[in-house]
Design a protein around this motif. Structure first.
Motif, PDB file in Angstrom:
ATOM      1  N   LEU A   1       0.820  -1.214   0.000  1.00 42.36           N
ATOM      2  CA  LEU A   1       0.000   0.000   0.000  1.00 42.36           C
ATOM      3  C   LEU A   1       0.854   1.265   0.000  1.00 42.36           C
ATOM      4  CD1 LEU A   1      -2.870   1.316   0.359  1.00 42.36           C
ATOM      5  CD2 LEU A   1      -2.391   1.278   2.818  1.00 42.36           C
ATOM      6  N   VAL A   2       1.909   1.266   0.791  1.00 41.14           N
ATOM      7  CA  VAL A   2       2.677   2.504   0.958  1.00 41.14           C
ATOM      8  C   VAL A   2       3.820   2.645  -0.043  1.00 41.14           C
ATOM      9  CG1 VAL A   2       2.122   2.559   3.416  1.00 41.14           C
ATOM     10  CG2 VAL A   2       4.320   1.604   2.676  1.00 41.14           C
ATOM     11  N   ARG A   3       4.176   1.563  -0.737  1.00 42.64           N
ATOM     12  CA  ARG A   3       5.319   1.616  -1.656  1.00 42.64           C
ATOM     13  C   ARG A   3       5.042   2.584  -2.808  1.00 42.64           C
ATOM     14  NH1 ARG A   3       6.196  -3.293  -2.209  1.00 42.64           N
ATOM     15  NH2 ARG A   3       8.028  -3.423  -0.865  1.00 42.64           N
ATOM     16  N   GLY A   4       6.002   3.467  -3.072  1.00 40.90           N
ATOM     17  CA  GLY A   4       5.869   4.395  -4.192  1.00 40.90           C
ATOM     18  C   GLY A   4       6.096   5.827  -3.767  1.00 40.90           C
ATOM     19  N   PRO A   5       6.003   6.750  -4.721  1.00 42.40           N
ATOM     20  CA  PRO A   5       6.191   8.169  -4.397  1.00 42.40           C
ATOM     21  C   PRO A   5       5.132   8.651  -3.412  1.00 42.40           C
ATOM     22  CG  PRO A   5       6.220   7.799  -6.773  1.00 42.40           C
ATOM     23  CD  PRO A   5       5.743   6.531  -6.149  1.00 42.40           C
ATOM     24  N   THR A   6       5.532   9.516  -2.515  1.00 46.21           N
ATOM     25  CA  THR A   6       4.587  10.082  -1.552  1.00 46.21           C
ATOM     26  C   THR A   6       4.442  11.584  -1.731  1.00 46.21           C
ATOM     27  OG1 THR A   6       6.386  10.259   0.037  1.00 46.21           O
ATOM     28  CG2 THR A   6       4.988   8.300   0.173  1.00 46.21           C
ATOM     29  N   ALA A   7       5.444  12.201  -2.276  1.00 42.30           N
ATOM     30  CA  ALA A   7       5.446  13.629  -2.587  1.00 42.30           C
ATOM     31  C   ALA A   7       6.551  13.812  -3.616  1.00 42.30           C
ATOM     32  CB  ALA A   7       5.709  14.462  -1.340  1.00 42.30           C
ATOM     33  N   PRO A   8       6.529  14.889  -4.365  1.00 41.21           N
ATOM     34  CA  PRO A   8       7.598  15.083  -5.344  1.00 41.21           C
ATOM     35  C   PRO A   8       8.981  15.004  -4.691  1.00 41.21           C
ATOM     36  CG  PRO A   8       5.811  16.621  -5.757  1.00 41.21           C
ATOM     37  CD  PRO A   8       5.487  15.939  -4.448  1.00 41.21           C
ATOM     38  N   GLY A   9       9.786  14.038  -5.143  1.00 33.19           N
ATOM     39  CA  GLY A   9      11.132  13.892  -4.600  1.00 33.19           C
ATOM     40  C   GLY A   9      11.243  13.013  -3.375  1.00 33.19           C
TER      41      GLY A   9
END
Lengths: 74, 457
Positions: free
Chosen positions: A13-21
């Motif tokens: 669920l949490v894997r991946g971009p969370t905010a730019p950069g």
């Protein structure tokens, strides 16, 4: 060092971009019992979109040998 | 303002400064004088030996601010393609409900919501449409506005795709809505759903106001059988009444890590040559950053964390190639570890500055390891491939070993502080990637980087 201990569903669920950069990429424990993230990820502002779920994850000290997978080098 | 991934308006030439350094400094906010002087000094050393013409990327993570530490200081020039076929939103017509742009017709809403195209035109040179959604939703869900047909935009597994568009709230309010974001849906060659990628443009990065504002997000496609990708704007809502009018302008989808400048499309993909800054570092799992200080170059470290360069060297790099490449990383900490300070999933390019048996190890587009005895991990460790059967290992600009190991493939990603499932516990202060360097150029990149980091060579 203290880590969050994630189950497989939460890790996905949490894997991946969370905010730019910024992003999250949970690291698997070698025994297959779960996934870890540094504990700071639960409060870092760039991961606010996941704070609610990360706050419910257990935390405990995890030794490097439980997750680090170094290929043997000369 | 020159921001991440935004085209350079032209080289910013500060009086008497090296133009490369001046342009790089133009991306930074309030660089202190000592950093300006060190970067300029380093640039002059690089330039004198032709290093700048060889590099795809140079990251100085031992910097004065965390934002500056993440910048790739080398600009990229290449062809950018907007694969969305109808960025100009041809076919849109106002009315009740009006007509959505060609290829955007499959808007998803639950019962109770009315969709109406209430405006279309041009503002600040950008074509836009205004779409109103109002009513009492029958259930909590999301409005989905596809920005293309499902089988119009090529996208394959591993492809790094960046979506961008301009958004504004020009009528009504956000009452009743829960989020605004952009998602991808991947389809196979038969136009069958493969997988969804949510939050590609994260909800947290979108703040809707009356000002038309560009937002963007990047995602690597994950569907093994994917052949197409369709971006869609989602407006989440509960069961309370909603009434909002969104302005949408200049949507773009590109296969790279930054949004690029908008390229108008009216029925087919279109391309432009653009000069951009790409491959700025992303912090994954919160690596720890330490500011530069005299005698302590600083940089990024941490455990179970790393820096993603957002580069796919196999398709992105214009200077490095399979049989001509150089990668290097400057480590500030005395660290003995089998982990790599630079690498990627399959470890075909690695930098390991000091193993437990006091060996530096490198690979450059291959599967064998070239080693050299070292007494420290501190300094610039570099791997070089000068031909299909020739590679070299450098430490601080000095060739320590070489061999004739065959190249096999370029990597499809590049990380700092990580390779495969191995995370380096040391501190990285700088790193570079590019084409093969001569011995003189390796010495120059060491001396130039030392100058930037304030280290006496």
């Amino acid at each position: 060092m203290i880590y969050l201990i994630l189950d497989a569903a939460t890790a996905a669920l949490v894997r991946g971009p969370t905010a730019p950069g910024y992003g999250l990429d949970p690291v698997p424990l070698l025994d297959g019992s779960g996934w870890i993230l540094p504990a700071i990820c639960a409060t870092a502002p760039e991961h606010a979109m996941h704070h609610q779920v990360l706050a419910t994850m257990p935390v405990r000290p995890v030794a490097d040998a439980e997750w680090q997978q170094d290929e043997e080098l000369p | 303002m020159i921001g991440v991934g935004v085209a350079l308006p032209g080289l910013i030439t500060m009086q008497g400064m090296d133009p490369w350094a001046a342009a790089a400094l133009g991306r930074m906010q309030a660089p202190p004088d000592d950093f300006v002087q060190r970067l300029d000094a380093g640039a002059r050393i690089y330039r004198a030996d032709g290093v700048l013409d060889q590099l795809d990327a140079l990251w100085v993570t031992g910097s004065y601010s965390q934002a500056a530490a993440r910048l790739n200081l080398v600009p990229w020039t290449g062809t950018v393609t907007n694969v969305l076929p109808n960025g100009e939103m041809v076919g849109a017509a106002t009315g009740a409900p009006g007509t959505m742009p060609t290829g955007w017709a499959s808007v998803f809403t639950v019962g109770g919501i009315t969709r109406q195209v209430v405006g279309a035109g041009t503002v600040n040179g950008l074509r836009y449409i205004d779409v109103r959604f109002s009513g009492v939703p029958a259930s909590a869900s999301g409005i989905g506005i596809p920005l293309s047909p499902t089988n119009a935009c090529p996208g394959v597994v591993g492809g790094r795709m960046t979506a961008s568009l301009y958004l504004a709230l020009v009528g009504g309010s956000l009452t009743g809505t829960t989020l605004t974001r952009v998602n991808y849906t991947e389809y196979n060659a038969s136009n069958v759903f493969v997988v969804s990628d949510f939050n590609v443009i994260p909800a947290a990065s979108i703040t809707l106001t009356s000002a038309l504002t560009r937002v963007s997000g990047t995602r690597v496609l994950t569907g093994a059988t994917a052949a197409f990708v369709m971006p869609a704007l989602e407006i989440g809502h509960g069961t309370g009444a909603i009434d909002l009018t969104l302005r949408i302008a200049a949507p773009q989808l590109v296969r790279m890590d930054v949004p690029g400048n908008y390229i108008p499309t009216s029925g087919a993909a279109a391309s432009q040559v653009q000069m951009l800054y790409r491959w700025d570092l992303s912090e994954i799992n919160n690596p720890t950053w330490t500011a530069w200080a005299p005698g302590a170059p600083g940089g990024y470290g941490g455990t179970a964390s790393y820096l993603d360069t957002n580069a796919d060297p196999s398709i992105d790099f214009t200077r490095a190639s399979l049989n001509s490449a150089a990668y290097g990383a400057w480590v500030a900490s005395e660290t003995t570890s089998s982990a790599r300070v630079l690498g990627q999933t399959n470890s075909t390019t690695i930098i390991s500055p000091r193993s437990p048996s006091d060996q530096a190890n490198i690979r450059v587009h291959d599967t064998g390891t070239l080693t050299a005895s070292v007494a420290t991990s501190v300094g610039l460790t570099a791997g070089n491939r000068s031909a299909s059967m020739a590679r070299q290992l450098y430490r601080n600009g000095i060739a320590l070993s070489s061999d004739a190991f065959a190249s096999s493939s370029m990597s499809t990603e590049l990380w700092l502080l990580r390779a495969a499932s191995s995370y380096h516990p040391g501190q990285v202060s700088a790193a570079f990637a590019g084409a093969s360097l001569t011995a003189a150029q390796h010495l120059a990149i060491y001396r130039g980087t030392a100058a930037i980091l304030g280290v006496t060579p």
